[in-house]
Design an enzyme around this catalytic site. Structure first.
Site, mmCIF file in Angstrom:
data_model
loop_
_atom_site.group_PDB
_atom_site.id
_atom_site.type_symbol
_atom_site.label_atom_id
_atom_site.label_comp_id
_atom_site.label_asym_id
_atom_site.label_seq_id
_atom_site.Cartn_x
_atom_site.Cartn_y
_atom_site.Cartn_z
ATOM 1 N N HIS A 148 0.862 -1.189 0.000
ATOM 2 C CA HIS A 148 0.000 0.000 0.000
ATOM 3 C C HIS A 148 0.893 1.231 0.000
ATOM 4 C CE1 HIS A 148 -3.820 -1.972 1.878
ATOM 5 N NE2 HIS A 148 -3.204 -2.803 1.045
ATOM 6 N N GLU B 240 0.891 3.909 1.725
ATOM 7 C CA GLU B 240 1.298 4.360 3.053
ATOM 8 C C GLU B 240 2.442 3.519 3.614
ATOM 9 O OE1 GLU B 240 -1.797 3.624 1.876
ATOM 10 O OE2 GLU B 240 -3.311 4.362 3.264
ATOM 11 N N CYS C 60 -6.509 1.962 5.511
ATOM 12 C CA CYS C 60 -7.061 0.701 6.005
ATOM 13 C C CYS C 60 -6.484 0.400 7.394
ATOM 14 C CB CYS C 60 -6.727 -0.429 5.030
ATOM 15 S SG CYS C 60 -4.964 -0.884 5.023
ATOM 16 N N CYS D 59 -2.607 -0.085 7.394
ATOM 17 C CA CYS D 59 -1.871 1.178 7.266
ATOM 18 C C CYS D 59 -2.019 2.031 8.525
ATOM 19 C CB CYS D 59 -2.331 1.923 6.026
ATOM 20 S SG CYS D 59 -1.878 1.051 4.503
#
Length: 163
Positions: free
Chosen positions: A55, A57, A85, A88
């Protein structure tokens, strides 16, 4: 704390990076991490890297820690096109991210009250300052276009892997 003009500028850049993610077949999520003079940019790379943890992040937190030589990112602001999410959010708490600025809410998986409330939980050992909904309409429209197109391709039998 209200969003500043620089918050909007960094979030606009995150939206541009989200377009880059989409061009690579990933969900359009982009991010910018700012810590002092350090500015790092990233995008979702799950499909590119075939890695569920890739991801935007997570990738930026890893890069920032490498560049700064520390896992504590207590001066960092993370700008993300979509509500983070749970994974993260956990990484942001663990890295002691100072501030999060994001665009679109995620009612199905967001960890800032969208689906879960990890970032504002009193049970965590760190509080991230949060500015939610910056450029929200643009960020939400970007995601809606992507998922609408994905559903149309899948309906035609052309779709790639399920999200």
């Amino acid at each position: 704390m209200a969003a500043s003009p620089s918050d909007e500028a960094f979030l606009r850049r995150a939206l541009e990076l989200a377009n880059d993610a989409e061009a690579c077949g990933d969900v359009p999520i982009g991010a910018v991490l700012v810590s002092g003079d350090l500015v790092l940019e990233g995008k979702n790379e799950k499909e590119t890297d075939r890695d569920a943890t890739a991801h935007a992040e997570i990738l930026l937190i890893r890069r920032a820690s490498e560049r700064l030589g520390a896992w504590r990112l207590s001066d960092a602001t993370l700008y993300v096109s979509k509500e983070p999410c749970v994974m993260c959010a956990g990484a942001m708490i663990a890295a002691r991210i100072k501030r999060l600025v994001y665009g679109a809410r995620d009612p199905k998986g967001g960890a800032d009250g969208g689906a879960f409330d990890v970032l504002r939980s009193p049970k965590t050992n760190h509080r991230v300052e949060i500015e939610a909904g910056v450029l929200e309409h643009e960020a939400a429209a970007q995601l809606q276009r992507f998922f609408r197109a994905r559903r149309n391709r899948e309906g035609e039998g052309i779709g790639g892997p399920a999200l």
